[in-house]
Design an enzyme around this catalytic site. Structure first.
Site, PDB file in Angstrom:
ATOM      1  N   GLU A  87       2.240  -8.606   3.241  1.00  0.00           N
ATOM      2  CA  GLU A  87       1.894  -7.263   3.737  1.00  0.00           C
ATOM      3  C   GLU A  87       0.514  -7.232   4.381  1.00  0.00           C
ATOM      4  O   GLU A  87       0.285  -6.496   5.338  1.00  0.00           O
ATOM      5  CB  GLU A  87       1.944  -6.249   2.592  1.00  0.00           C
ATOM      6  CG  GLU A  87       3.309  -5.651   2.372  1.00  0.00           C
ATOM      7  CD  GLU A  87       3.243  -4.438   1.474  1.00  0.00           C
ATOM      8  OE1 GLU A  87       2.692  -3.412   1.884  1.00  0.00           O
ATOM      9  OE2 GLU A  87       3.769  -4.541   0.353  1.00  0.00           O
ATOM     10  N   GLU A 145      10.088   3.113   1.195  1.00  0.00           N
ATOM     11  CA  GLU A 145       9.070   2.462   2.032  1.00  0.00           C
ATOM     12  C   GLU A 145       9.799   1.628   3.093  1.00  0.00           C
ATOM     13  O   GLU A 145      10.852   1.040   2.814  1.00  0.00           O
ATOM     14  CB  GLU A 145       8.241   1.534   1.124  1.00  0.00           C
ATOM     15  CG  GLU A 145       7.222   0.664   1.830  1.00  0.00           C
ATOM     16  CD  GLU A 145       6.646  -0.418   0.890  1.00  0.00           C
ATOM     17  OE1 GLU A 145       7.430  -1.088   0.188  1.00  0.00           O
ATOM     18  OE2 GLU A 145       5.417  -0.582   0.872  1.00  0.00           O
TER      19      GLU A 145
HETATM   20  N1  CDT Z   1       6.064  -3.310  -1.190  1.00  0.00           N
HETATM   21  C1  CDT Z   1       5.271  -3.503  -2.273  1.00  0.00           C
HETATM   22  O1  CDT Z   1       4.186  -2.980  -2.340  1.00  0.00           O
HETATM   23  N2  CDT Z   1       5.750  -4.329  -3.215  1.00  0.00           N
HETATM   24  C2  CDT Z   1       4.975  -4.724  -4.367  1.00  0.00           C
HETATM   25  C3  CDT Z   1       5.316  -6.127  -4.710  1.00  0.00           C
HETATM   26  C4  CDT Z   1       4.151  -6.971  -4.592  1.00  0.00           C
HETATM   27  S1  CDT Z   1       4.547  -8.607  -5.022  1.00  0.00           S
HETATM   28  C5  CDT Z   1       3.265  -9.427  -4.353  1.00  0.00           C
HETATM   29  C6  CDT Z   1       5.204  -3.849  -5.595  1.00  0.00           C
HETATM   30  O2  CDT Z   1       4.221  -3.515  -6.234  1.00  0.00           O
HETATM   31  O3  CDT Z   1       6.348  -3.575  -5.930  1.00  0.00           O
END
Ligand code: CDT
Length: 312
Positions: free
Chosen positions: A144, A47
């Protein structure tokens, strides 16, 4: 005739904010070359593979646009597409997408599927966008939702030389809906890219489970939906934040067939037996025969407390 597809998960080490896009693309091309020379036919990158995971910061408006791709391929990413054609290997790559729709800028956390001819053959926009729009006290800053709106394309499935491919990004992999929607649409292989922090300040009690909770949903998702999964992490210490690795290829049996050992640029390859999907379906998951969606009862979003039990 037996069906095989050799998959590669191309994990990257950190992509620091100071790195140029051209330098990062050169790293990705080197990984694609390694994957192709190991016999891979389709590779997946992380990603937001072209940049640092910038949602860890509140950025000034003037800084933001440079972190998105206004076109794919653009002049700087074209060498990756050229390498795919030269090597005869397709790939999926996560990137920050900025598009103009009806005169309005829209931003998505996206993944592009590219064929072995170097041509774009599919696009996915992340459905489960985690985090918040503003930093929240006591939690790891994960913005995000400040930088991306939730995807508007659903979970499409694409044909890749006769194999049906689905795409997903990071937090999507934790949700059973992701695999089930892709499975119901006929996916055989799901490609996933992720950036997952090692530490979440809001949940120190879960810190030792980060890798378990990485693999658990992918293994369960693969097993319960008879899918092959190839998942690529962006790993290591990126701009001061530790990201987990654990890139892997998971079989429809739920077994991890291959796994990265480092937190650096690393290619993991496995020759996937696509016929294993039918074998797993025959043993346990003959949906047409046993699945009973019409009999599962009323689906209630966020049901309240259960009603008092009364015997029939
Ligand atoms: N990039 C991404 O989606 N990361 C999330 C972390 C979220 S922490 C608020 C994951 O599920 O790994």
């Amino acid at each position: 005739m037996a069906r095989w597809l050799t998959l590669a998960a191309c994990q990257t080490g950190p992509v620091q904010r100071a790195s140029t896009r051209a330098h990062t693309v050169a790293r990705l091309v080197a990984l694609l070359e390694q994957a192709a020379s190991a016999g891979a036919e389709l590779a997946v990158f992380p990603e937001l593979a072209l940049t640092t995971f910038f949602p860890r910061w509140v950025l000034q408006p003037a800084e933001i646009d440079a972190l998105y791709e206004a076109e794919m391929p653009g002049p700087v990413t074209q060498p990756l597409y050229d390498a795919a054609r030269r090597l005869g290997i397709g790939f999926a790559i996560g990137f920050a997408e900025r598009v103009m729709v009806d005169g309005k800028v829209r931003r998505f956390n996206s993944m592009e599927l590219v064929g072995p001819d170097g041509q774009r053959s599919g696009r996915y926009r992340k459905m489960h966008v985690p985090g918040s729009t503003e930093p929240e006290a006591g939690t790891t800053v994960h913005l995000e939702r400040r930088y991306f709106e939730p995807g508007d394309l659903g979970f499409p499935v694409f044909d890749y030389g006769g194999t049906r491919i689905g795409l997903a990004l990071c937090n999507d992999r934790r949700w059973p809906e992701t695999y089930r929607m892709l499975c119901l649409a006929g996916a055989e292989v799901v490609l996933i890219g992720y950036n997952t922090p090692q530490m979440l300040s809001e949940a120190p009690a879960l810190a030792h489970l980060r890798m378990f909770h990485n693999h658990l949903p992918m293994q369960a998702g693969a097993y319960q939906n008879t899918l092959w999964i190839a998942a690529a992490a962006k790993a290591g210490l990126e701009d001061g934040q530790a990201l987990i690795g654990g890139s892997c290829i998971v079989a429809p049996t739920g077994e991890i067939a291959a796994q990265a050992l480092s937190l650096d640029d690393e290619v993991v390859v496995h020759r996937a037996d696509l016929d294993l999907i039918a074998a797993c379906q025959a043993v346990n998951f003959d949906f047409a025969r046993y699945r009973r969606p019409n009999d599962y009862g009323l689906i209630v979003e966020r049901a309240g407390p259960p009603a008092a039990f009364t015997s029939p």
